[in-house]
Design a protein around this motif. Structure first.
Motif, PDB file in Angstrom:
ATOM      1  N   ARG A   1       5.116  75.592   3.219  1.00 37.53           N
ATOM      2  CA  ARG A   1       3.793  75.136   2.809  1.00 37.53           C
ATOM      3  C   ARG A   1       3.731  73.624   2.802  1.00 37.53           C
ATOM      4  O   ARG A   1       4.703  72.934   3.076  1.00 37.53           O
ATOM      5  CB  ARG A   1       3.446  75.703   1.441  1.00 37.53           C
TER       6      ARG A   1
ATOM      7  N   ARG B   1       1.343  76.190  -3.886  1.00 33.56           N
ATOM      8  CA  ARG B   1       0.678  77.339  -3.278  1.00 33.56           C
ATOM      9  C   ARG B   1      -0.718  76.942  -2.812  1.00 33.56           C
ATOM     10  O   ARG B   1      -1.497  76.382  -3.587  1.00 33.56           O
ATOM     11  CB  ARG B   1       0.560  78.495  -4.271  1.00 33.56           C
ATOM     12  N   PRO B   2      -1.069  77.242  -1.570  1.00 25.00           N
ATOM     13  CA  PRO B   2      -2.412  76.898  -1.084  1.00 25.00           C
ATOM     14  C   PRO B   2      -3.519  77.684  -1.764  1.00 25.00           C
ATOM     15  O   PRO B   2      -4.677  77.264  -1.761  1.00 25.00           O
ATOM     16  CB  PRO B   2      -2.334  77.220   0.415  1.00 25.00           C
TER      17      PRO B   2
ATOM     18  N   ALA C   1       8.634  73.456  -1.086  1.00 26.08           N
ATOM     19  CA  ALA C   1       7.604  73.421  -0.050  1.00 26.08           C
ATOM     20  C   ALA C   1       8.185  73.838   1.302  1.00 26.08           C
ATOM     21  O   ALA C   1       7.555  74.575   2.072  1.00 26.08           O
ATOM     22  CB  ALA C   1       6.990  72.030   0.034  1.00 26.08           C
TER      23      ALA C   1
END
Length: 402
Positions: free
Chosen positions: A107, A327-328, A102
Motif C-alpha cells: 500500500r 489502509r486505503p 506499507a
C-alpha cells in the motif's frame, strides 16, 4: 519511498540536534527543562528503588519508571542527552515499522508521510517526552493485529498492556477488538501481562500506586477545551487566575470546579458512546479498518473531554492516525488532515505563545488556542461519525436491506 525517507532524514537531522542543544560553535547547550529537571529528578528517586511518592508531578503507572530509568543504559552520555538519543531511536523504529507495514501490504506511504511531517510540525517536543515510546507500543500493537495470524491477538494484548503500564491511554485500543474468541484472547493476554508487570514493581519498589492520588485533584489545565471559557472570562471581570498546580498550569477560582466536573461527565458519556458503538457494530465480521479507526476515535474523544491537553498528546493522535492511513479503506483520512493542522497550532501554542496565553491572556494566543481546540473537537466529532457510518450502520443495512 525515497522522497519520504529523504524528508524524514532532513527533518530529524535538524530537530534531534536542536533537542540535544547542539551548537557548532559552543557544543552542547541548554536542554528542555522537562528532561533536564523533571525527568532527571524522577530518575534520581527511582534509581534508589522507590517511586517518587510525594512528587505531585509523578502521575503515571509504575511502568513509566522504565523509560525514565532507561537513559542510564546509554554509555558516554549524561542523562538528558541519553534520553533524547533513545527518543530519537524510538522515532526511527516507528518510521521503519510504517515503511515495512506499507511495503508488506503493498500500500501507499500516507502513514509514513503523516508521521514524518506531524512530528516535524511539533518541533523538538516529541524527543523531549517519553510519549514516543508509548505511542510506538500502541502503533506496533495495531500493526501486529492487522497481520491476523494465529498469534496476533495475544501479541496485540501484550503490547497494549505494556503501553498502558507506562501511560494509561493505550488501553483504549481494546474498544475495537473483534467480538468473540478474539476479544477473549486479547483481554486474557493483556490482563496477564499487566498483572505480571504490576507485580514485578509492587514487590520490588515501594509506592508503585502513588500516582493515583496525584490524579484525583487535577483541575482545568489552561490548554484544555474546558479552559476556553476562562480565557475570555479573564477579560470580562472573572476573579480567578492561574496557578502552578499538580504538575501543570491550571485555572483556579469561581466555576472552575463545576467545569472540571462537567469535563469528567463528558468523559463518562464518551465512554458510554464507545460501548454503544461497539454493541451496535459488526465487529464480529472483523472489519479490517475497525480496530485502528476505533482506537483513534476513542483517543480523540478522551483527549477533548480531558481536563488536561498537554502538547505531547498530539504524538499519540498522529501515531494512531498514521496506522489508520496504512489502509486505503480507512474512515479516518480527513481526520488525519485535521490533526496535522492541529500540530502546527499546538507548536504555536507551546512554546511560542504559551507565556502570553498563561500570563496575559493575549488575544493572539487565545485565538490560536481556540483554533487548535476547535480543530480537535471537530476531528473527534468527524472521527466518531465516520466510524459509526462505516461500521454500526452496516448491521442495520443488513437487517433491513433495500
Amino acid at each position: 519511498m525515497s522522497a519520504v525517507v529523504v524528508v524524514w532524514c532532513l527533518t530529524r537531522l535538524w530537530l534531534v540536534p536542536t533537542a540535544l542543544g547542539l551548537n557548532v560553535f559552543t557544543g552542547y547547550g541548554r536542554l528542555d527543562p522537562s528532561v533536564d529537571k523533571v525527568y532527571r529528578g524522577w530518575y534520581e528517586v527511582l534509581s534508589t528503588g522507590s517511586f517518587p511518592a510525594h512528587d505531585v508531578t509523578w502521575q503515571y503507572p509504575p511502568g513509566a519508571a522504565l523509560p525514565v530509568l532507561a537513559p542510564a543504559l546509554v554509555p558516554g552520555l549524561d542523562y538528558g542527552h541519553a534520553f533524547i538519543v533513545l527518543s530519537a531511536l524510538c522515532d526511527l523504529l516507528i518510521f521503519v515499522m510504517l515503511l515495512w507495514a506499507a511495503r508488506v501490504a503493498g500500500r501507499g506511504l500516507a502513514g509514513a508521510w503523516l508521521w514524518t511531517v506531524g512530528m516535524a510540525a511539533l518541533s523538538t517536543l516529541p524527543w523531549n517526552r517519553f510519549d514516543l515510546l508509548v505511542t510506538g507500543l500502541a502503533m506496533a500493537a495495531l500493526v501486529v493485529a492487522a497481520g491476523q495470524r494465529a498469534w496476533s491477538d495475544r501479541a496485540f494484548g501484550v503490547l497494549v498492556a505494556l503501553g498502558s503500564m507506562v501511560k494509561v491511554w493505550p488501553v483504549l485500543l481494546l474498544i475495537g477488538t473483534r467480538k468473540g474468541r478474539g476479544t477473549r484472547r486479547v483481554w486474557v493476554a493483556a490482563a496477564l501481562t499487566a498483572l505480571a508487570v504490576t507485580a514485578s514493581f509492587v514487590f520490588t519498589m515501594p509506592n508503585a500506586f502513588s500516582f493515583l492520588s496525584g490524579q484525583k485533584s487535577r483541575g482545568i489545565q489552561i490548554e484544555s477545551v474546558g479552559a476556553m471559557p476562562f480565557h475570555l472570562a479573564r477579560h470580562l471581570g472573572w476573579s480567578g487566575t492561574w496557578a502552578a498546580k499538580d504538575g501543570s498550569h491550571e485555572f483556579v477560582g469561581p466555576y472552575v470546579e463545576g467545569v472540571s466536573l462537567l469535563m469528567q461527565a463528558l468523559t463518562v458519556l464518551a465512554f458510554g458512546w464507545l460501548l454503544w458503538w461497539r454493541h451496535r457494530s459488526d465487529l464480529d465480521q472483523a472489519v479490517p479498518y475497525a480496530l485502528p479507526d476505533a482506537a483513534l476515535t476513542a483517543a480523540l474523544l478522551f483527549v477533548v473531554t480531558s481536563r488536561v491537553i498537554s502538547p505531547q498528546y498530539m504524538v499519540w493522535l498522529i501515531g494512531l492516525a498514521a496506522v489508520c492511513l496504512l489502509r486505503p479503506d480507512t474512515t479516518q483520512r480527513p481526520v488525519a488532515y485535521l490533526l496535522l493542522a492541529a500540530c502546527v497550532l499546538t507548536t504555536l501554542d507551546f512554546p511560542l505563545l504559551y507565556r502570553e496565553l498563561r500570563d496575559d491572556g493575549a488575544p493572539l494566543a487565545i485565538a490560536n488556542l481556540y483554533a487548535r481546540n476547535l480543530l480537535l473537537v471537530a476531528a473527534a466529532v468527524l472521527s466518531g461519525l465516520r466510524l459509526w457510518r462505516a461500521t454500526a450502520l452496516r448491521s442495520v443495512d443488513r437487517a433491513f436491506p433495500g
